[in-house]
Every structure is written in C-alpha cells, then in structure tokens.
Design a protein around this motif. Structure first.
Motif, PDB file in Angstrom:
ATOM      1  N   ILE A 249     -72.492  -3.017  36.545  1.00  0.00           N
ATOM      2  CA  ILE A 249     -72.214  -2.737  38.456  1.00  0.00           C
ATOM      3  C   ILE A 249     -70.670  -2.170  37.908  1.00  0.00           C
ATOM      4  O   ILE A 249     -69.808  -3.247  37.904  1.00  0.00           O
ATOM      5  CB  ILE A 249     -72.716  -3.505  39.253  1.00  0.00           C
ATOM      6  N   ILE A 250     -70.273  -1.090  38.793  1.00  0.00           N
ATOM      7  CA  ILE A 250     -68.739  -0.615  38.772  1.00  0.00           C
ATOM      8  C   ILE A 250     -68.983  -0.587  40.498  1.00  0.00           C
ATOM      9  O   ILE A 250     -69.305  -0.187  41.374  1.00  0.00           O
ATOM     10  CB  ILE A 250     -69.078   1.039  38.145  1.00  0.00           C
ATOM     11  N   PHE A 251     -67.490  -0.662  40.559  1.00  0.00           N
ATOM     12  CA  PHE A 251     -66.863  -0.828  41.996  1.00  0.00           C
ATOM     13  C   PHE A 251     -66.516   0.398  42.154  1.00  0.00           C
ATOM     14  O   PHE A 251     -65.243   0.681  41.212  1.00  0.00           O
ATOM     15  CB  PHE A 251     -65.956  -1.619  42.655  1.00  0.00           C
ATOM     16  N   LEU A 252     -66.395   1.222  43.075  1.00  0.00           N
ATOM     17  CA  LEU A 252     -65.955   2.551  43.521  1.00  0.00           C
ATOM     18  C   LEU A 252     -64.915   2.011  44.791  1.00  0.00           C
ATOM     19  O   LEU A 252     -65.677   2.371  45.663  1.00  0.00           O
ATOM     20  CB  LEU A 252     -65.966   4.290  43.743  1.00  0.00           C
ATOM     21  N   SER A 253     -63.887   2.306  45.416  1.00  0.00           N
ATOM     22  CA  SER A 253     -63.054   2.085  46.333  1.00  0.00           C
ATOM     23  C   SER A 253     -61.709   1.973  46.504  1.00  0.00           C
ATOM     24  O   SER A 253     -60.928   2.414  45.544  1.00  0.00           O
ATOM     25  CB  SER A 253     -63.574   0.581  46.233  1.00  0.00           C
ATOM     26  N   ALA A 254     -61.311   2.725  48.216  1.00  0.00           N
ATOM     27  CA  ALA A 254     -59.941   2.608  48.438  1.00  0.00           C
ATOM     28  C   ALA A 254     -59.308   1.559  48.937  1.00  0.00           C
ATOM     29  O   ALA A 254     -58.634   1.743  48.494  1.00  0.00           O
ATOM     30  CB  ALA A 254     -60.183   3.684  49.621  1.00  0.00           C
ATOM     31  N   LYS A 255     -59.792   0.831  48.247  1.00  0.00           N
ATOM     32  CA  LYS A 255     -59.548  -0.894  49.003  1.00  0.00           C
ATOM     33  C   LYS A 255     -58.642  -1.145  46.624  1.00  0.00           C
ATOM     34  O   LYS A 255     -59.183  -0.903  45.978  1.00  0.00           O
ATOM     35  CB  LYS A 255     -60.901  -2.215  48.747  1.00  0.00           C
ATOM     36  N   THR A 256     -56.840  -1.192  46.890  1.00  0.00           N
ATOM     37  CA  THR A 256     -56.476  -0.645  45.871  1.00  0.00           C
ATOM     38  C   THR A 256     -55.870  -2.232  46.082  1.00  0.00           C
ATOM     39  O   THR A 256     -55.086  -2.504  45.182  1.00  0.00           O
ATOM     40  CB  THR A 256     -54.879   0.146  45.958  1.00  0.00           C
ATOM     41  N   LEU A 257     -55.751  -3.318  46.393  1.00  0.00           N
ATOM     42  CA  LEU A 257     -55.321  -4.323  46.201  1.00  0.00           C
ATOM     43  C   LEU A 257     -56.299  -5.584  45.480  1.00  0.00           C
ATOM     44  O   LEU A 257     -56.525  -5.209  45.130  1.00  0.00           O
ATOM     45  CB  LEU A 257     -55.360  -5.928  48.081  1.00  0.00           C
ATOM     46  N   LYS A 258     -54.494  -6.090  44.717  1.00  0.00           N
ATOM     47  CA  LYS A 258     -55.151  -7.470  42.884  1.00  0.00           C
ATOM     48  C   LYS A 258     -56.589  -7.679  43.587  1.00  0.00           C
ATOM     49  O   LYS A 258     -57.145  -8.499  42.872  1.00  0.00           O
ATOM     50  CB  LYS A 258     -54.193  -7.785  42.551  1.00  0.00           C
ATOM     51  N   GLU A 259     -56.307  -8.936  45.071  1.00  0.00           N
ATOM     52  CA  GLU A 259     -57.539  -9.246  45.275  1.00  0.00           C
ATOM     53  C   GLU A 259     -59.204  -8.982  45.394  1.00  0.00           C
ATOM     54  O   GLU A 259     -59.896  -9.661  45.254  1.00  0.00           O
ATOM     55  CB  GLU A 259     -56.886  -9.892  46.646  1.00  0.00           C
TER      56      GLU A 259
ATOM     57  N   ASP B 139     -68.560  -5.103  36.628  1.00  0.00           N
ATOM     58  CA  ASP B 139     -68.217  -4.906  35.270  1.00  0.00           C
ATOM     59  C   ASP B 139     -66.675  -4.225  35.113  1.00  0.00           C
ATOM     60  O   ASP B 139     -66.226  -4.458  34.215  1.00  0.00           O
ATOM     61  CB  ASP B 139     -69.437  -4.438  34.644  1.00  0.00           C
ATOM     62  N   ASP B 140     -66.380  -3.631  36.328  1.00  0.00           N
ATOM     63  CA  ASP B 140     -65.447  -2.547  36.481  1.00  0.00           C
ATOM     64  C   ASP B 140     -65.131  -2.377  37.848  1.00  0.00           C
ATOM     65  O   ASP B 140     -66.326  -2.428  38.579  1.00  0.00           O
ATOM     66  CB  ASP B 140     -65.050  -1.321  35.576  1.00  0.00           C
ATOM     67  N   TYR B 141     -64.371  -2.158  38.192  1.00  0.00           N
ATOM     68  CA  TYR B 141     -63.556  -1.777  39.159  1.00  0.00           C
ATOM     69  C   TYR B 141     -62.518  -0.625  39.327  1.00  0.00           C
ATOM     70  O   TYR B 141     -61.902  -0.085  38.855  1.00  0.00           O
ATOM     71  CB  TYR B 141     -62.865  -2.518  39.956  1.00  0.00           C
ATOM     72  N   LEU B 142     -62.982   0.922  40.026  1.00  0.00           N
ATOM     73  CA  LEU B 142     -62.251   2.072  39.914  1.00  0.00           C
ATOM     74  C   LEU B 142     -62.123   2.190  41.868  1.00  0.00           C
ATOM     75  O   LEU B 142     -62.502   2.365  42.120  1.00  0.00           O
ATOM     76  CB  LEU B 142     -63.054   2.952  38.777  1.00  0.00           C
ATOM     77  N   VAL B 143     -60.561   3.044  41.471  1.00  0.00           N
ATOM     78  CA  VAL B 143     -59.821   2.818  42.892  1.00  0.00           C
ATOM     79  C   VAL B 143     -60.010   3.947  43.231  1.00  0.00           C
ATOM     80  O   VAL B 143     -59.145   5.597  42.434  1.00  0.00           O
ATOM     81  CB  VAL B 143     -58.232   2.877  43.150  1.00  0.00           C
ATOM     82  N   LYS B 144     -60.260   4.861  44.110  1.00  0.00           N
ATOM     83  CA  LYS B 144     -60.815   5.701  45.174  1.00  0.00           C
ATOM     84  C   LYS B 144     -58.856   6.236  45.350  1.00  0.00           C
ATOM     85  O   LYS B 144     -58.842   5.588  45.371  1.00  0.00           O
ATOM     86  CB  LYS B 144     -61.186   5.981  46.163  1.00  0.00           C
TER      87      LYS B 144
END
Length: 228
Positions: free
Chosen positions: A78-88, A99-104
């Motif tokens: 599962i990969i997240f693509l999100s505009a949410k940039t907070l470390k939390e 498995d990973d988190y990419l910031v838009k």
C-alpha cells in the motif's frame, strides 16, 4: 505475461486521470475509484498486486481504507499519496500498514520506482518501464535526462525530461495545460505555468531542426506534441 493490477483511490479527477494514464502507459492495469468505500468493495471482489491511496477522500478516507484492507490482506503493498505533510500523518499511515507515503505534488517517475521496488519485494516479475525513446535524430534517455546521438549529447533538467516524456507518451494528442501542470508539479498554479512556458520554449529550441517534430500551442487549451 499479464499486466500487474493496481487499485488506485483518488477523488481529484484531473490528478487521477493523469496518474492512471501514466501507469497504464507503463503496462500496469489500473482500477480507479473516487472514494474509499468503492475501493474497499472492489478490493473484496478482485485481486490486486498493489494499492495506491489518497488520504482525504469522501465516504471512507485512506487511513480507514488501509486499515480495512489490512484485515483482509496483510501482504499487499500500500502506497499513500497525500497532500497531508505532517510527520504525524506519515507515521499514522505507516502504522496502519502502509509500505510508503509520498507527499503531493509527487513525481510520476518516483511513483513508478516505488511500485517497481514493492513488486520486487513481493517476488513478482514486473513489466518493463520504457526508458529510451526515439526523438528525431536523437535517443532520449529518460533516466539520465539526456538526448544523444553519435555526434552530440544534450543535457536536460529533470523537469524538461519529465515534460518531454509526457509529450512522447501522448504524441500527436492534445494535452490540456492543467493536465501537464498537475502531472509535473501536482498543481496548476499560475507560477508553475510560467515555468512550463520556459521549459516548452527550451524544448522547442533543442528540437527546432528536427523535421516532423513540433510543439503546437493551442490557445486557451494546451499543447500538442506532433512527431511524424
């Protein structure tokens, strides 16, 4: 060999269209849903090799979707693509089993690389990603951002290379201005539009002597990269 299947959940129609199109250009089968509930329903009915989820979606957000999917399948990447940039938010996503988190805004090339990595970890043979294109008298190396032949080598910036690859993947077709901006920068911001104009002028100059190649400006719509 079958194409690998991606479940893609994203409620931004323009971004979803461009991301899905780029993934399909690289030989992936993509099932797109515009909300989390629809994505969960399809996941329950079909098998997928990897999941790509936005977080802020209607009906069921990406966090809830990932949590529900992990109860069904503990292994699917599962990969997240999100505009949410907070470390939390990143930590929450990873703790839910992503498995990973990419910031838009994200790079399509980076997303393709992530997919390749996770499918390899799943011990799957992935489809080859096209990295060399024919552009007139040149070979275009998308990984190293260069146009070259036996006589010369022309270096491109990363954005110029991404723009040229986007044009080549959609050659002889109209690309709307906002589609190009969203694909390259994740936004159709005015200032990014000014940068796009500079990159297009640079590509026109490089390819000016290539017979049958043109970048046509369609006023109020976008551009068409024609290659004969």
């Amino acid at each position: 060999m079958r194409n690998f299947k991606i479940l893609y959940a994203e409620d931004d129609e323009t971004l979803a269209f461009l991301t899905k199109d780029n993934l399909e250009q690289n030989n992936y089968e993509v099932i797109h849903c515009s909300d989390g509930k629809a994505a969960l329903k399809i996941f329950e009915e079909e098998e997928f090799d990897i999941c790509i989820f936005d977080i802020m979606m209607p009906k069921m957000d990406g966090f809830q979707l990932a949590e529900a999917i992990r109860k069904i399948d503990v292994d699917v990447p599962i990969i997240f693509l999100s505009a949410k940039t907070l470390k939390e938010d990143r930590i929450k996503g990873l703790r839910l089993g992503a498995d990973d988190y990419l910031v838009k805004p994200f790079s399509i090339e980076e997303l393709l690389l992530k997919i390749e990595i996770f499918l390899k970890r799943s011990q799957k043979n992935i489809p080859a990603i096209k990295t060399i294109y024919e552009v007139g008298k040149y070979q275009f190396d998308t990984k190293n951002f260069i146009l070259y032949n036996d006589e010369e080598k022309v270096g491109l910036t990363q954005r110029e290379a991404e723009l040229l690859k986007l044009f080549l993947d959609h050659k002889n077709s109209v690309l709307k201005r906002e589609q190009i901006l969203t694909s390259l920068w994740g936004t159709d911001d005015y200032f990014m539009g000014r940068s796009l104009d500079v990159f297009i002028s640079r590509l026109r100059k490089i390819l000016a002597n290539e017979e049958g190649i043109s970048i046509e400006n369609l006023h109020g719509i976008g551009f068409r990269f024609s290659i004969g």
